[in-house]
Enzyme design. Structure first.
Site, PDB file in Angstrom:
ATOM      1  N   ASP A 166       0.847  -1.200   0.000  1.00 58.63           N
ATOM      2  CA  ASP A 166       0.000   0.000   0.000  1.00 58.63           C
ATOM      3  C   ASP A 166       0.877   1.243   0.000  1.00 58.63           C
ATOM      4  OD1 ASP A 166      -1.813   2.204   0.954  1.00 58.63           O
ATOM      5  OD2 ASP A 166      -3.234   0.546   1.088  1.00 58.63           O
ATOM      6  N   ILE A 167       0.488   2.215  -0.796  1.00 58.82           N
ATOM      7  CA  ILE A 167       1.271   3.439  -0.934  1.00 58.82           C
ATOM      8  C   ILE A 167       1.212   4.290   0.353  1.00 58.82           C
ATOM      9  CG2 ILE A 167      -0.493   4.983  -1.916  1.00 58.82           C
ATOM     10  CD1 ILE A 167       1.586   5.605  -4.146  1.00 58.82           C
ATOM     11  N   ASN A 199     -12.785  -3.386   2.407  1.00 56.81           N
ATOM     12  CA  ASN A 199     -13.776  -2.313   2.396  1.00 56.81           C
ATOM     13  C   ASN A 199     -14.679  -2.516   1.178  1.00 56.81           C
ATOM     14  OD1 ASN A 199     -12.648  -1.043   4.670  1.00 56.81           O
ATOM     15  ND2 ASN A 199     -11.098  -0.056   3.393  1.00 56.81           N
ATOM     16  N   GLY A 210     -16.551   2.436   3.044  1.00 53.90           N
ATOM     17  CA  GLY A 210     -15.333   3.251   2.985  1.00 53.90           C
ATOM     18  C   GLY A 210     -14.384   2.873   1.867  1.00 53.90           C
ATOM     19  N   GLN A 211     -14.876   2.130   0.873  1.00 51.13           N
ATOM     20  CA  GLN A 211     -14.007   1.738  -0.236  1.00 51.13           C
ATOM     21  C   GLN A 211     -13.678   2.952  -1.101  1.00 51.13           C
ATOM     22  OE1 GLN A 211     -15.654  -1.392  -2.688  1.00 51.13           O
ATOM     23  NE2 GLN A 211     -13.787  -1.602  -3.911  1.00 51.13           N
ATOM     24  N   HIS A 226     -10.115  -5.703  -3.298  1.00 49.52           N
ATOM     25  CA  HIS A 226      -8.778  -5.940  -2.733  1.00 49.52           C
ATOM     26  C   HIS A 226      -8.902  -6.303  -1.266  1.00 49.52           C
ATOM     27  CE1 HIS A 226      -9.757  -1.622  -2.509  1.00 49.52           C
ATOM     28  NE2 HIS A 226      -9.116  -1.602  -1.355  1.00 49.52           N
ATOM     29  N   HIS A 282      -6.836  -5.888   2.116  1.00 45.82           N
ATOM     30  CA  HIS A 282      -5.698  -5.303   2.823  1.00 45.82           C
ATOM     31  C   HIS A 282      -5.157  -6.369   3.771  1.00 45.82           C
ATOM     32  CE1 HIS A 282      -6.601  -0.910   2.038  1.00 45.82           C
ATOM     33  NE2 HIS A 282      -7.808  -1.409   1.842  1.00 45.82           N
TER      34      HIS A 282
HETATM   35  P1  AMP Z   1      -9.799   1.167   0.060  1.00 46.44           P
HETATM   36  O1  AMP Z   1     -10.178   2.350   0.904  1.00 46.44           O
HETATM   37  O2  AMP Z   1     -10.039  -0.144   0.728  1.00 46.44           O
HETATM   38  O3  AMP Z   1     -10.407   1.255  -1.323  1.00 46.44           O
HETATM   39  O4  AMP Z   1      -8.236   1.223  -0.070  1.00 46.44           O
HETATM   40  C1  AMP Z   1      -7.541   1.678  -1.171  1.00 46.44           C
HETATM   41  C2  AMP Z   1      -6.080   1.646  -0.797  1.00 46.44           C
HETATM   42  O5  AMP Z   1      -5.321   1.746  -1.988  1.00 46.44           O
HETATM   43  C3  AMP Z   1      -5.632   2.766   0.119  1.00 46.44           C
HETATM   44  O6  AMP Z   1      -5.099   2.199   1.326  1.00 46.44           O
HETATM   45  C4  AMP Z   1      -4.552   3.497  -0.688  1.00 46.44           C
HETATM   46  O7  AMP Z   1      -3.478   3.926   0.110  1.00 46.44           O
HETATM   47  C5  AMP Z   1      -4.142   2.437  -1.683  1.00 46.44           C
HETATM   48  N1  AMP Z   1      -3.626   2.923  -2.950  1.00 46.44           N
HETATM   49  C6  AMP Z   1      -4.196   3.823  -3.781  1.00 46.44           C
HETATM   50  N2  AMP Z   1      -3.438   4.014  -4.868  1.00 46.44           N
HETATM   51  C7  AMP Z   1      -2.355   3.202  -4.728  1.00 46.44           C
HETATM   52  C8  AMP Z   1      -1.196   2.936  -5.530  1.00 46.44           C
HETATM   53  N3  AMP Z   1      -0.990   3.542  -6.691  1.00 46.44           N
HETATM   54  N4  AMP Z   1      -0.297   2.044  -5.059  1.00 46.44           N
HETATM   55  C9  AMP Z   1      -0.486   1.425  -3.875  1.00 46.44           C
HETATM   56  N5  AMP Z   1      -1.554   1.622  -3.102  1.00 46.44           N
HETATM   57  C10 AMP Z   1      -2.475   2.500  -3.509  1.00 46.44           C
END
Ligand code: AMP
Ligand code: ZN
Length: 115
Positions: free
Chosen positions: A30-31, A86, A92-93, A99, A101
């Site tokens: 995760d970024i 999520n 909260g998605q 995906h 986490h």
């Molecule tokens: P969600 O709220 O479950 O949809 O989580 C989306 C997640 O994707 C968040 O934790 C972001 O930090 C992560 N995210 C978004 N863009 C990127 C990216 N380019 N590389 C890695 N993680 C990302």
């Protein structure tokens, strides 16, 4: 989905810190990590969220759940980890490509705060 950010990551069109890849799955860090280890496991197939999952995805979802602990162990999470999915705006998605986490390695607070 051509404009989906996680589809692009799975295709290698957007760079990521890859954790794992096979024919059906892709995992990357995760970024914005919320713990020392925080990565995402996604299907290469575009499924927007669990709300869009159906019986045709049962094997894929099972594979994701069985793969998650293997990857967690490889990342040093021998003692356990948290999985979060999520789902939808109400969950909260933010990125609408299914995906999981996988989070651990630090102090993981109790998820439900009961007063
Ligand atoms: P969600 O709220 O479950 O949809 O989580 C989306 C997640 O994707 C968040 O934790 C972001 O930090 C992560 N995210 C978004 N863009 C990127 C990216 N380019 N590389 C890695 N993680 C990302
Ligand atoms: Zn996608």
């Amino acid at each position: 989905m051509s404009d989906c950010i996680f589809c692009k990551i799975a295709r290698g069109e957007i760079p990521s810190k890859k954790v794992y890849e096979d024919d059906e799955l892709f995992a990357f860090h995760d970024i914005h990590p919320v713990a020392p280890v925080h990565f995402m496991l996604i299907p290469k197939l575009h499924v927007a969220s669990l709300l869009e999952a159906d019986d045709s995805h049962i094997a894929l979802l099972g594979r994701m759940l069985v793969t998650a602990p293997k990857l967690a162990r490889q990342q040093g999470l021998d003692n356990g980890f948290r999985t979060v999915i999520n789902t939808g705006k109400g969950g909260g998605q933010e990125v609408f490509h299914l995906h999981i986490h996988i989070i651990g390695g630090g102090l993981i607070p109790s998820m439900m705060r009961r007063n």
